[in-house]
Design a protein around this motif. Structure first.
Motif, PDB file in Angstrom:
ATOM      1  N   LEU A  20     -15.144 -47.150  17.237  1.00  0.00           N
ATOM      2  CA  LEU A  20     -16.161 -46.286  16.640  1.00  0.00           C
ATOM      3  C   LEU A  20     -15.556 -45.379  15.569  1.00  0.00           C
ATOM      4  O   LEU A  20     -16.099 -45.257  14.467  1.00  0.00           O
ATOM      5  N   VAL A  21     -14.428 -44.774  15.868  1.00  0.00           N
ATOM      6  CA  VAL A  21     -13.754 -43.883  14.917  1.00  0.00           C
ATOM      7  C   VAL A  21     -13.266 -44.663  13.704  1.00  0.00           C
ATOM      8  O   VAL A  21     -13.461 -44.246  12.555  1.00  0.00           O
ATOM      9  N   THR A  22     -12.635 -45.796  13.940  1.00  0.00           N
ATOM     10  CA  THR A  22     -12.104 -46.612  12.854  1.00  0.00           C
ATOM     11  C   THR A  22     -13.216 -47.110  11.943  1.00  0.00           C
ATOM     12  O   THR A  22     -13.121 -47.025  10.714  1.00  0.00           O
ATOM     13  N   LEU A  23     -14.273 -47.614  12.537  1.00  0.00           N
ATOM     14  CA  LEU A  23     -15.406 -48.137  11.782  1.00  0.00           C
ATOM     15  C   LEU A  23     -16.080 -47.042  10.954  1.00  0.00           C
ATOM     16  O   LEU A  23     -16.357 -47.232   9.769  1.00  0.00           O
ATOM     17  N   SER A  24     -16.320 -45.896  11.548  1.00  0.00           N
ATOM     18  CA  SER A  24     -17.007 -44.821  10.833  1.00  0.00           C
ATOM     19  C   SER A  24     -16.133 -44.231   9.720  1.00  0.00           C
ATOM     20  O   SER A  24     -16.631 -43.899   8.648  1.00  0.00           O
ATOM     21  N   LEU A  52     -21.887 -42.386  11.270  1.00  0.00           N
ATOM     22  CA  LEU A  52     -22.262 -42.392  12.688  1.00  0.00           C
ATOM     23  C   LEU A  52     -23.777 -42.544  12.847  1.00  0.00           C
ATOM     24  O   LEU A  52     -24.246 -43.219  13.768  1.00  0.00           O
ATOM     25  N   GLU A  53     -24.542 -41.952  11.951  1.00  0.00           N
ATOM     26  CA  GLU A  53     -26.002 -42.136  11.990  1.00  0.00           C
ATOM     27  C   GLU A  53     -26.364 -43.586  11.696  1.00  0.00           C
ATOM     28  O   GLU A  53     -27.322 -44.113  12.267  1.00  0.00           O
ATOM     29  N   GLU A  54     -25.613 -44.242  10.817  1.00  0.00           N
ATOM     30  CA  GLU A  54     -25.844 -45.660  10.557  1.00  0.00           C
ATOM     31  C   GLU A  54     -25.591 -46.495  11.809  1.00  0.00           C
ATOM     32  O   GLU A  54     -26.328 -47.446  12.078  1.00  0.00           O
ATOM     33  N   VAL A  55     -24.581 -46.144  12.575  1.00  0.00           N
ATOM     34  CA  VAL A  55     -24.312 -46.846  13.843  1.00  0.00           C
ATOM     35  C   VAL A  55     -25.505 -46.683  14.770  1.00  0.00           C
ATOM     36  O   VAL A  55     -25.993 -47.648  15.359  1.00  0.00           O
ATOM     37  N   LEU A  56     -25.984 -45.461  14.894  1.00  0.00           N
ATOM     38  CA  LEU A  56     -27.098 -45.183  15.794  1.00  0.00           C
ATOM     39  C   LEU A  56     -28.367 -45.914  15.374  1.00  0.00           C
ATOM     40  O   LEU A  56     -29.151 -46.348  16.209  1.00  0.00           O
ATOM     41  N   GLN A  57     -28.557 -46.091  14.077  1.00  0.00           N
ATOM     42  CA  GLN A  57     -29.751 -46.769  13.558  1.00  0.00           C
ATOM     43  C   GLN A  57     -29.557 -48.285  13.420  1.00  0.00           C
ATOM     44  O   GLN A  57     -30.384 -48.976  12.824  1.00  0.00           O
ATOM     45  N   ASP A  58     -28.462 -48.807  13.964  1.00  0.00           N
ATOM     46  CA  ASP A  58     -28.136 -50.242  13.919  1.00  0.00           C
ATOM     47  C   ASP A  58     -27.970 -50.778  12.504  1.00  0.00           C
ATOM     48  O   ASP A  58     -28.166 -51.965  12.255  1.00  0.00           O
ATOM     49  N   LYS A  59     -27.603 -49.929  11.569  1.00  0.00           N
ATOM     50  CA  LYS A  59     -27.312 -50.357  10.199  1.00  0.00           C
ATOM     51  C   LYS A  59     -25.835 -50.692  10.044  1.00  0.00           C
ATOM     52  O   LYS A  59     -25.442 -51.346   9.103  1.00  0.00           O
ATOM     53  N   TYR A  61     -22.547 -51.964  12.522  1.00  0.00           N
ATOM     54  CA  TYR A  61     -22.193 -52.457  13.851  1.00  0.00           C
ATOM     55  C   TYR A  61     -20.945 -53.317  13.768  1.00  0.00           C
ATOM     56  O   TYR A  61     -20.490 -53.675  12.683  1.00  0.00           O
ATOM     57  N   VAL A  62     -20.408 -53.651  14.906  1.00  0.00           N
ATOM     58  CA  VAL A  62     -19.229 -54.506  15.009  1.00  0.00           C
ATOM     59  C   VAL A  62     -19.689 -55.873  15.496  1.00  0.00           C
ATOM     60  O   VAL A  62     -20.372 -55.962  16.510  1.00  0.00           O
ATOM     61  N   LYS A  63     -19.285 -56.876  14.775  1.00  0.00           N
ATOM     62  CA  LYS A  63     -19.618 -58.237  15.186  1.00  0.00           C
ATOM     63  C   LYS A  63     -18.617 -58.666  16.239  1.00  0.00           C
ATOM     64  O   LYS A  63     -17.404 -58.637  16.017  1.00  0.00           O
ATOM     65  N   GLU A  64     -19.087 -58.999  17.406  1.00  0.00           N
ATOM     66  CA  GLU A  64     -18.251 -59.405  18.531  1.00  0.00           C
ATOM     67  C   GLU A  64     -17.771 -60.844  18.340  1.00  0.00           C
ATOM     68  O   GLU A  64     -18.517 -61.687  17.866  1.00  0.00           O
ATOM     69  N   ASP A  65     -16.521 -61.090  18.715  1.00  0.00           N
ATOM     70  CA  ASP A  65     -15.986 -62.448  18.687  1.00  0.00           C
ATOM     71  C   ASP A  65     -16.576 -63.243  19.841  1.00  0.00           C
ATOM     72  O   ASP A  65     -16.636 -62.767  20.962  1.00  0.00           O
TER      73      ASP A  65
END
Length: 67
Positions: A20-24, A52-59, A61-65
């Motif tokens: 979360l920290v790295t992505l944001s 972080l607001e983009e994460v919360l709004q699903d804009k 995200y991390v694509k899971e392997d």
């Protein structure tokens, strides 16, 4: 002082705090360069908060392997 969005709500979207920290942080640097924000009705004035607001709004995200 209450932080928005809360860490609990963010961890429902992305479980790992490190991810979360790295992505944001990466997204915040991108916003700084492009001035493009995908979060709707952003309350934050700082780029990390907007990310972080983009994460919360699903804009954002991390694509899971898939294994």
């Amino acid at each position: 002082m209450i932080l928005e969005p809360s860490i609990d709500s963010l961890q429902r979207k992305i479980r790992s705090k490190y991810t979360l920290v790295t992505l944001s942080a990466r997204r915040a640097r991108q916003m700084l360069e492009t001035n493009q924000v995908f979060a709707e009705n952003s309350k934050s004035h700082k780029f990390v908060g907007k990310a972080l607001e983009e994460v919360l709004q699903d804009k954002l995200y991390v694509k899971e392997d898939s294994k």
